[in-house]
Design a protein around this motif. Sequence first.
Motif, PDB file in Angstrom:
ATOM      1  N   HIS A 159       0.785  -1.207   0.252  1.00 24.67           N
ATOM      2  CA  HIS A 159       0.048  -0.038  -0.044  1.00 24.67           C
ATOM      3  C   HIS A 159       0.900   1.305  -0.200  1.00 24.67           C
ATOM      4  O   HIS A 159       0.655   2.336  -0.791  1.00 24.67           O
ATOM      5  CB  HIS A 159      -0.887   0.109   1.267  1.00 24.67           C
ATOM      6  N   ILE A 160       1.732   1.293   0.881  1.00 25.91           N
ATOM      7  CA  ILE A 160       2.871   2.421   0.726  1.00 25.91           C
ATOM      8  C   ILE A 160       3.544   2.420  -0.145  1.00 25.91           C
ATOM      9  O   ILE A 160       3.810   3.764  -0.699  1.00 25.91           O
ATOM     10  CB  ILE A 160       3.742   2.489   1.931  1.00 25.91           C
ATOM     11  N   ALA A 161       3.948   1.410  -0.836  1.00 31.11           N
ATOM     12  CA  ALA A 161       4.893   1.704  -2.231  1.00 31.11           C
ATOM     13  C   ALA A 161       3.812   2.248  -3.335  1.00 31.11           C
ATOM     14  O   ALA A 161       4.243   3.012  -4.233  1.00 31.11           O
ATOM     15  CB  ALA A 161       5.098   0.223  -2.472  1.00 31.11           C
ATOM     16  N   GLU A 162       2.677   1.605  -3.572  1.00 28.03           N
ATOM     17  CA  GLU A 162       1.659   2.037  -4.194  1.00 28.03           C
ATOM     18  C   GLU A 162       1.358   3.836  -4.299  1.00 28.03           C
ATOM     19  O   GLU A 162       1.517   4.471  -5.159  1.00 28.03           O
ATOM     20  CB  GLU A 162       0.406   1.471  -4.489  1.00 28.03           C
ATOM     21  N   ARG A 163       1.173   4.226  -2.969  1.00 28.46           N
ATOM     22  CA  ARG A 163       1.026   5.486  -2.638  1.00 28.46           C
ATOM     23  C   ARG A 163       2.281   6.414  -3.092  1.00 28.46           C
ATOM     24  O   ARG A 163       1.878   7.351  -3.563  1.00 28.46           O
ATOM     25  CB  ARG A 163       0.468   5.837  -1.194  1.00 28.46           C
ATOM     26  N   ALA A 164       3.436   5.836  -2.776  1.00 32.59           N
ATOM     27  CA  ALA A 164       4.553   6.536  -3.074  1.00 32.59           C
ATOM     28  C   ALA A 164       4.695   6.714  -4.667  1.00 32.59           C
ATOM     29  O   ALA A 164       5.214   7.768  -5.052  1.00 32.59           O
ATOM     30  CB  ALA A 164       5.809   5.844  -2.437  1.00 32.59           C
ATOM     31  N   GLY A 176       2.619   6.928 -18.488  1.00 30.41           N
ATOM     32  CA  GLY A 176       2.196   6.508 -19.731  1.00 30.41           C
ATOM     33  C   GLY A 176       2.977   6.916 -20.739  1.00 30.41           C
ATOM     34  O   GLY A 176       2.967   6.693 -21.968  1.00 30.41           O
ATOM     35  N   ASN A 177       4.362   7.266 -20.423  1.00 28.20           N
ATOM     36  CA  ASN A 177       5.488   7.467 -21.485  1.00 28.20           C
ATOM     37  C   ASN A 177       6.522   6.292 -21.182  1.00 28.20           C
ATOM     38  O   ASN A 177       7.314   6.167 -22.287  1.00 28.20           O
ATOM     39  CB  ASN A 177       5.970   8.736 -21.208  1.00 28.20           C
ATOM     40  N   VAL A 178       6.542   5.783 -20.037  1.00 30.66           N
ATOM     41  CA  VAL A 178       7.751   4.770 -19.733  1.00 30.66           C
ATOM     42  C   VAL A 178       6.935   3.717 -18.928  1.00 30.66           C
ATOM     43  O   VAL A 178       6.157   3.707 -18.385  1.00 30.66           O
ATOM     44  CB  VAL A 178       8.846   5.371 -18.881  1.00 30.66           C
ATOM     45  N   ASP A 179       7.497   2.387 -19.391  1.00 29.31           N
ATOM     46  CA  ASP A 179       6.980   1.094 -18.944  1.00 29.31           C
ATOM     47  C   ASP A 179       7.574   1.150 -17.397  1.00 29.31           C
ATOM     48  O   ASP A 179       8.829   1.025 -17.388  1.00 29.31           O
ATOM     49  CB  ASP A 179       7.607   0.201 -19.433  1.00 29.31           C
ATOM     50  N   VAL A 180       6.940   1.403 -16.185  1.00 32.49           N
ATOM     51  CA  VAL A 180       7.621   1.388 -15.121  1.00 32.49           C
ATOM     52  C   VAL A 180       6.953   0.201 -13.943  1.00 32.49           C
ATOM     53  O   VAL A 180       5.698   0.042 -13.934  1.00 32.49           O
ATOM     54  CB  VAL A 180       6.989   2.456 -13.994  1.00 32.49           C
ATOM     55  N   GLY A 181       7.961  -0.734 -13.773  1.00 23.35           N
ATOM     56  CA  GLY A 181       7.245  -2.027 -12.973  1.00 23.35           C
ATOM     57  C   GLY A 181       7.555  -1.634 -11.474  1.00 23.35           C
ATOM     58  O   GLY A 181       8.581  -0.997 -11.150  1.00 23.35           O
ATOM     59  N   LEU A 182       6.634  -1.694 -10.645  1.00 24.57           N
ATOM     60  CA  LEU A 182       6.779  -1.332  -9.129  1.00 24.57           C
ATOM     61  C   LEU A 182       6.666  -2.912  -8.412  1.00 24.57           C
ATOM     62  O   LEU A 182       5.860  -3.637  -8.779  1.00 24.57           O
ATOM     63  CB  LEU A 182       5.808  -0.522  -8.529  1.00 24.57           C
ATOM     64  N   HIS A 183       8.003  -2.937  -7.467  1.00 27.28           N
ATOM     65  CA  HIS A 183       8.021  -4.325  -6.815  1.00 27.28           C
ATOM     66  C   HIS A 183       8.310  -4.099  -5.403  1.00 27.28           C
ATOM     67  O   HIS A 183       8.844  -3.191  -5.044  1.00 27.28           O
ATOM     68  CB  HIS A 183       9.202  -5.216  -7.491  1.00 27.28           C
TER      69      HIS A 183
END
Length: 185
Positions: A159-164, A176-183
């Motif tokens: 949850h914190i990572a998504e909010r950050a 929308g400009n760059v493929d960003v993966g969040l892990h």
Amino acid sequence: MSHDGRSGRERPGTGAAGRPYRPMASDYSGPGVEAELTGVIGGGEAGYDTLYTARASSTGGRSGRVRTDDGLLDLEMRAPEQLGGPGGASNPEQLMAAAYAACFHSSLTLVAGQEGVDTTNASVDTVVELRRRGRRDDYVIGVDVTVHLPEVEPRLAGHIAERAHEHCPYSRALLGNVDVGLHLA
């Protein structure tokens, strides 16, 4: 947790605010040239006040130097061996990875503080990839962000990572400009 389903290989390159990418003029003379090319001076989004402006200038591109106007950053640039260069110096992808990691970590600390979570042992790792489609000059950037919150329960850490990610100015600029993966680690 990627926010854009297309891979970096499927998306054409775009510039700031989703505008089509325009190669810089061959007579690049320093900061401000993008504003001159696009007619956007100040570069701000509607309703935002500019708090700080960083200025940097490149000479020689991947085979030159990059300097900030205050002189605090002054680096030799060399294309990495993987791109056929000599390596042995920094490159644009490393600079982006370092800047994104630091900015995302600041957003993580802010958001975690709002949730009452201590980030003393937190860290953020970034991977920036230069990708090409086919043999043409069709390049895009792909980014992976890995958040380490070792003392935080996984659901809350996510949850914190998504909010950050929603808060981070770099994440928002790239959306929308760059493929960003969040892990999470």
